[in-house]
Scaffold this motif. Structure first.
Motif, PDB file in Angstrom:
ATOM      1  N   ASP A   1     -52.543 -77.718  64.042  1.00  0.00           N
ATOM      2  CA  ASP A   1     -53.336 -78.950  63.992  1.00  0.00           C
ATOM      3  C   ASP A   1     -52.686 -80.056  64.811  1.00  0.00           C
ATOM      4  O   ASP A   1     -53.193 -81.184  64.836  1.00  0.00           O
ATOM      5  CB  ASP A   1     -53.474 -79.438  62.541  1.00  0.00           C
ATOM      6  N   HIS A   2     -51.561 -79.754  65.481  1.00  0.00           N
ATOM      7  CA  HIS A   2     -50.742 -80.825  66.061  1.00  0.00           C
ATOM      8  C   HIS A   2     -50.465 -80.622  67.541  1.00  0.00           C
ATOM      9  O   HIS A   2     -49.396 -81.008  68.031  1.00  0.00           O
ATOM     10  CB  HIS A   2     -49.430 -80.928  65.286  1.00  0.00           C
ATOM     11  N   PHE A   3     -51.417 -80.048  68.272  1.00  0.00           N
ATOM     12  CA  PHE A   3     -51.247 -79.900  69.711  1.00  0.00           C
ATOM     13  C   PHE A   3     -51.686 -81.182  70.421  1.00  0.00           C
ATOM     14  O   PHE A   3     -52.703 -81.247  71.113  1.00  0.00           O
ATOM     15  CB  PHE A   3     -52.025 -78.691  70.225  1.00  0.00           C
ATOM     16  N   HIS A   4     -50.896 -82.206  70.212  1.00  0.00           N
ATOM     17  CA  HIS A   4     -51.076 -83.499  70.875  1.00  0.00           C
ATOM     18  C   HIS A   4     -49.717 -84.191  70.820  1.00  0.00           C
ATOM     19  O   HIS A   4     -48.696 -83.515  70.652  1.00  0.00           O
ATOM     20  CB  HIS A   4     -52.197 -84.318  70.213  1.00  0.00           C
TER      21      HIS A   4
ATOM     22  N   ARG B   1     -52.097 -83.163  74.998  1.00  0.00           N
ATOM     23  CA  ARG B   1     -53.164 -82.208  74.677  1.00  0.00           C
ATOM     24  C   ARG B   1     -53.832 -81.705  75.962  1.00  0.00           C
ATOM     25  O   ARG B   1     -54.063 -80.497  76.126  1.00  0.00           O
ATOM     26  CB  ARG B   1     -54.184 -82.865  73.759  1.00  0.00           C
ATOM     27  N   ARG B   2     -54.117 -82.639  76.873  1.00  0.00           N
ATOM     28  CA  ARG B   2     -54.739 -82.230  78.131  1.00  0.00           C
ATOM     29  C   ARG B   2     -53.797 -81.326  78.937  1.00  0.00           C
ATOM     30  O   ARG B   2     -54.235 -80.357  79.567  1.00  0.00           O
ATOM     31  CB  ARG B   2     -55.133 -83.471  78.939  1.00  0.00           C
ATOM     32  N   HIS B   3     -52.509 -81.630  78.912  1.00  0.00           N
ATOM     33  CA  HIS B   3     -51.547 -80.804  79.642  1.00  0.00           C
ATOM     34  C   HIS B   3     -51.489 -79.396  79.053  1.00  0.00           C
ATOM     35  O   HIS B   3     -51.488 -78.397  79.796  1.00  0.00           O
ATOM     36  CB  HIS B   3     -50.163 -81.452  79.588  1.00  0.00           C
ATOM     37  N   LEU B   4     -51.438 -79.292  77.733  1.00  0.00           N
ATOM     38  CA  LEU B   4     -51.379 -77.975  77.097  1.00  0.00           C
ATOM     39  C   LEU B   4     -52.624 -77.158  77.435  1.00  0.00           C
ATOM     40  O   LEU B   4     -52.536 -75.949  77.674  1.00  0.00           O
ATOM     41  CB  LEU B   4     -51.223 -78.134  75.584  1.00  0.00           C
ATOM     42  N   LYS B   5     -53.770 -77.809  77.461  1.00  0.00           N
ATOM     43  CA  LYS B   5     -54.990 -77.092  77.827  1.00  0.00           C
ATOM     44  C   LYS B   5     -54.920 -76.589  79.266  1.00  0.00           C
ATOM     45  O   LYS B   5     -55.412 -75.497  79.580  1.00  0.00           O
ATOM     46  CB  LYS B   5     -56.210 -78.002  77.645  1.00  0.00           C
ATOM     47  N   ALA B   6     -54.272 -77.370  80.118  1.00  0.00           N
ATOM     48  CA  ALA B   6     -54.195 -76.994  81.528  1.00  0.00           C
ATOM     49  C   ALA B   6     -53.244 -75.823  81.762  1.00  0.00           C
ATOM     50  O   ALA B   6     -53.500 -74.982  82.634  1.00  0.00           O
ATOM     51  CB  ALA B   6     -53.765 -78.200  82.361  1.00  0.00           C
TER      52      ALA B   6
ATOM     53  N   VAL C   1     -51.584 -66.238  77.394  1.00  0.00           N
ATOM     54  CA  VAL C   1     -51.381 -67.298  76.403  1.00  0.00           C
ATOM     55  C   VAL C   1     -52.705 -68.001  76.112  1.00  0.00           C
ATOM     56  O   VAL C   1     -53.332 -68.578  77.009  1.00  0.00           O
ATOM     57  CB  VAL C   1     -50.327 -68.308  76.886  1.00  0.00           C
ATOM     58  N   VAL C   2     -53.100 -67.949  74.842  1.00  0.00           N
ATOM     59  CA  VAL C   2     -54.329 -68.594  74.370  1.00  0.00           C
ATOM     60  C   VAL C   2     -53.935 -69.677  73.374  1.00  0.00           C
ATOM     61  O   VAL C   2     -53.177 -69.418  72.441  1.00  0.00           O
ATOM     62  CB  VAL C   2     -55.267 -67.577  73.685  1.00  0.00           C
ATOM     63  N   LEU C   3     -54.425 -70.883  73.584  1.00  0.00           N
ATOM     64  CA  LEU C   3     -54.178 -71.977  72.643  1.00  0.00           C
ATOM     65  C   LEU C   3     -55.467 -72.325  71.929  1.00  0.00           C
ATOM     66  O   LEU C   3     -56.527 -72.466  72.555  1.00  0.00           O
ATOM     67  CB  LEU C   3     -53.642 -73.215  73.368  1.00  0.00           C
ATOM     68  N   PHE C   4     -55.365 -72.457  70.604  1.00  0.00           N
ATOM     69  CA  PHE C   4     -56.505 -72.845  69.785  1.00  0.00           C
ATOM     70  C   PHE C   4     -56.314 -74.302  69.361  1.00  0.00           C
ATOM     71  O   PHE C   4     -55.305 -74.646  68.745  1.00  0.00           O
ATOM     72  CB  PHE C   4     -56.630 -71.936  68.562  1.00  0.00           C
TER      73      PHE C   4
ATOM     74  N   GLY D   1     -46.342 -80.596  68.840  1.00  0.00           N
ATOM     75  CA  GLY D   1     -46.793 -80.415  70.216  1.00  0.00           C
ATOM     76  C   GLY D   1     -45.649 -80.539  71.206  1.00  0.00           C
ATOM     77  O   GLY D   1     -45.530 -79.750  72.160  1.00  0.00           O
ATOM     78  N   MET D   2     -44.770 -81.514  70.993  1.00  0.00           N
ATOM     79  CA  MET D   2     -43.660 -81.736  71.917  1.00  0.00           C
ATOM     80  C   MET D   2     -42.646 -80.593  71.868  1.00  0.00           C
ATOM     81  O   MET D   2     -42.126 -80.163  72.908  1.00  0.00           O
ATOM     82  CB  MET D   2     -42.983 -83.062  71.585  1.00  0.00           C
ATOM     83  N   LEU D   3     -42.341 -80.103  70.680  1.00  0.00           N
ATOM     84  CA  LEU D   3     -41.351 -79.031  70.561  1.00  0.00           C
ATOM     85  C   LEU D   3     -41.849 -77.714  71.153  1.00  0.00           C
ATOM     86  O   LEU D   3     -41.045 -76.882  71.576  1.00  0.00           O
ATOM     87  CB  LEU D   3     -40.973 -78.815  69.090  1.00  0.00           C
ATOM     88  N   ASN D   4     -43.160 -77.526  71.179  1.00  0.00           N
ATOM     89  CA  ASN D   4     -43.710 -76.251  71.650  1.00  0.00           C
ATOM     90  C   ASN D   4     -44.253 -76.299  73.070  1.00  0.00           C
ATOM     91  O   ASN D   4     -44.643 -75.254  73.605  1.00  0.00           O
ATOM     92  CB  ASN D   4     -44.795 -75.777  70.674  1.00  0.00           C
ATOM     93  N   GLN D   5     -44.259 -77.456  73.687  1.00  0.00           N
ATOM     94  CA  GLN D   5     -44.772 -77.579  75.046  1.00  0.00           C
ATOM     95  C   GLN D   5     -44.044 -76.640  76.006  1.00  0.00           C
ATOM     96  O   GLN D   5     -44.667 -75.907  76.778  1.00  0.00           O
ATOM     97  CB  GLN D   5     -44.635 -79.022  75.519  1.00  0.00           C
ATOM     98  N   GLY D   6     -42.711 -76.643  75.955  1.00  0.00           N
ATOM     99  CA  GLY D   6     -41.936 -75.825  76.880  1.00  0.00           C
ATOM    100  C   GLY D   6     -42.168 -74.340  76.693  1.00  0.00           C
ATOM    101  O   GLY D   6     -42.218 -73.571  77.676  1.00  0.00           O
TER     102      GLY D   6
END
Length: 648
Positions: free
Chosen positions: A297-300, A335-340, A322-325, A305-310
């Protein structure tokens, strides 16, 4: 949505216009909201000041999901006919639904003047006031509502939530129990069980709340509870258990077992996970990338989100797809970066049935929960079997008790020797920090402590963790540090306005140092980093250690004094120091903690030496690619069956 028209607030309409509005009413009643809105829009230019037409268009748009547009038309209707209760009620309800709490409060008060004693409005105003922090007034309103209609269980549920939020746990449990007895649903018994202190007043309160939780869970199991939608009927997790410094496995296993019995719909299995021939599946997987899905619930712009970005960025695309829900949340830059950077980004609604279907349709090989326990949605979602391998990491570092979670991926340097016994999942000990985190950078010139209203002279001891992490066992240590350093200031960060409860707990233990304890409001990301970098000493709480906050402090060389706990969640800082092979700030016991903190705070030469060592050795914690490769190997390894006696 109320749609009653005024008796006669406008001139009579031409027959064709009136017939159009009548037809629109019929379309609305048939749930053809877009058609109703389209018809009223066609009529509205002919009668722009007609309140009923405006209100009908607003309600149709709201029902079609266009709430902000609909709200504008309902507001216009109220301006045209200020005495119409239905317009005032609907506007108040919609403002609350849109999260505009201050405006919703005023709208509810206005509507109540038109409809005094209206139960729905009293409920709504009480909820608004509670969300705005006016708990006592909110409780007064809801108690008045309960006196008017003592047979309505939902009022007692709302009273219980407010009582719990303000730390009145005994009253909260009584209100939950009354709501349950009035037919409010079996989920209320579990809310009663999970009425846990946010800022515990004492160790005795922690022990009593855990005993009460265990007793209610045992009672509930014998009652044959039935819960259709746990997200709606319970809507909380055992989150606060994790801050008690005790073993949570037994309680979390019992809670999960109760949900499995009470709510069979949670136990959904995706069709591709029902395929019985494991060897055929392994053969099918050979030679292709593994399809891994991440859910939170925290991909922003949130710690998770910050700890898992890398990790999302660096996971090998030769081995993994890699699929992100994404659940509903703020559309910020992260959030936009993770989607990209994901191979596929899929939006899922915050409803369990639809989310399960969407994730099942993705036919994942691995489902990776970055955190479970912070969000009711991902907690309840995890009961389903949506991938052959399901795992979680230490975003919320506690065991779940959920049998469908196969692996707990942890940092070996943080785990105690007996760590395996503390998990219902199979513990996988990984080398390195297990996160690929960029070293943060501060723009120059940096803000200093004086910019935050803190003394520029003397030692700044900073404890910037969420205040619910601060266990009563920690209080004497904080007081002792200030007593041994008369020039020291202790600062907390209090974005949730929980600080007063903490100060009340500390006051009798250290009245002589109370004047040197400061509460800072919530800080922006750069201000938080600047304060962290400028602190002389950061204090790591007992039993629940800093994670991202410790990484940020070490990035700037700020010494973080820690006393490792018995569970991984109290050993994050120790783990980072182990990886750095640096133990200057690791205490043997509480007395040693005080000694090390005060010595670092009062000896500038020692502090400078330790800062230099931290800066020299902390590189292993940041952008560590080896830890990503180790995680990949663990995800690709065969998973042995759980040993006999594992939690079911």
């Amino acid at each position: 949505m109320m749609r009653e028209p005024p008796a006669c607030s406008h001139a009579p309409l031409m027959p064709s216009i009136q017939e159009s509005l009548t037809t629109a009413e019929q379309l609305y009643a048939a749930h053809r909201f877009e058609d109703a809105a389209r018809l009223v829009r066609a009529v509205l230019p002919l009668v722009p000041d007609h309140a009923v037409a405006r209100h009908l268009l607003g309600t149709a748009l709201c029902a079609a999901g266009r709430v902000e547009q609909g709200l504008g038309h309902i507001t216009a209707a109220l301006l045209l006919d200020p005495g119409q209760p239905a317009y005032a009620v609907n506007r108040a309800v919609l403002l609350q639904a849109c999260g505009q709490r201050a405006m919703a409060e005023r709208a509810h008060r206005r509507a109540l003047r038109l409809r005094p004693g209206d139960g729905r409005l009293l409920d709504g105003l009480g909820t608004c006031l509670g969300e705005l922090g006016h708990s006592d007034e909110a409780l007064g309103l809801l108690r008045y509502r309960a006196a008017l209609t003592p047979e309505v269980g939902d009022v007692y549920r709302k009273i219980a939530i407010l009582q719990q939020r303000t730390g009145r746990l005994a009253e909260a449990r009584q209100a939950y129990r009354r709501a349950w007895r009035l037919g409010g649903g079996d989920g209320l018994l579990l809310r009663e069980a999970l009425s846990l202190p946010v800022i515990p007043r004492s160790l005795a309160e922690i022990q009593e709340s855990r005993a009460r939780c265990a007793a209610v869970l045992e009672e509930a199991r014998g009652l044959g509870l039935r819960i259709a939608d746990p997200l709606r009927e319970v809507g909380v997790t055992s989150f606060f258990l994790s801050y008690h410094g005790l073993d949570d496995r037994g309680l979390n296993v019992e809670l999960a077992r109760l949900y499995r019995q009470a709510c069979p719909s949670l136990l959904y299995t995706a069709p591709h996970c029902r395929e019985p021939d494991a060897s055929a599946r392994r053969q099918e997987m050979a030679g292709r990338r593994l399809r891994i899905g991440f859910v939170s619930d925290h991909f922003h712009a949130h710690t998770i989100g910050m700890l898992n970005q890398g990790l999302v960025e660096r996971l090998s695309r030769d081995r993994f797809e890699v699929v992100l829900f994404f659940t509903p949340g703020p559309e910020d830059d992260l959030r936009r970066h993770l989607k990209a950077v994901a191979d596929q980004a899929i939006d899922v609604p915050a409803t369990l049935e639809e989310a399960r279907r969407i994730i099942a349709d993705a036919r994942l090989d691995i489902l990776y929960y970055t955190d479970i326990g912070m969000s009711p949605f991902t907690y309840f979602l995890a009961f389903a079997r949506l991938a052959p391998l399901q795992c979680l990491s230490w975003g919320h570092p506690d065991t779940t008790g959920i049998p469908t979670l196969d692996l707990f991926l942890s940092c070996d340097a943080m785990e105690p020797e007996d760590g395996e016994a503390q998990y219902s999942e199979r513990l996988v000990r990984l080398p390195g920090p297990t996160v690929h985190y960029r070293r943060p950078v501060l723009p120059e010139p940096r803000k200093t402590r004086s910019a935050f209203g803190l003394p520029s002279e003397g030692t700044l001891y900073l404890c910037p963790q969420s205040l619910f992490k601060l266990h009563p066992d920690y209080d004497p240590v904080l007081v002792d540090i200030l007593r041994r350093d008369p020039g020291g200031t202790l600062a907390f960060v209090d974005p949730r306005e929980q600080g007063q409860a903490l100060l009340e707990r500390l006051a009798p233990k250290g009245p002589d140092v109370a004047g040197r304890i400061r509460l800072l409001p919530g800080l922006g990301a750069m201000d938080f980093l600047a304060l962290t970098a400028d602190a002389d000493v950061m204090l790591d709480p007992f039993h629940y250690s800093g994670g991202k906050t410790t990484l940020e402090a070490l990035a700037f060389g700020t010494p973080v004094v820690t006393w490792p706990g018995a569970f991984m969640r109290g050993r994050h800082t120790l783990g980072f120091y182990r990886l750095m092979d640096l133990y200057d700030c690791v205490a043997r016991d509480p007395d040693d903690y005080v000694y090390r903190a005060v010595r670092l705070g009062t000896d500038p030469q020692l502090r400078a030496l330790v800062r230099a060592r931290i800066l020299q050795r902390s590189g292993v914690l940041f952008e560590n690619t080896d830890t990503v490769r180790a995680l990949e190997a663990a995800l690709c390894a065969p998973v042995p069956p759980q040993p006999a006696g594992a939690d079911a």
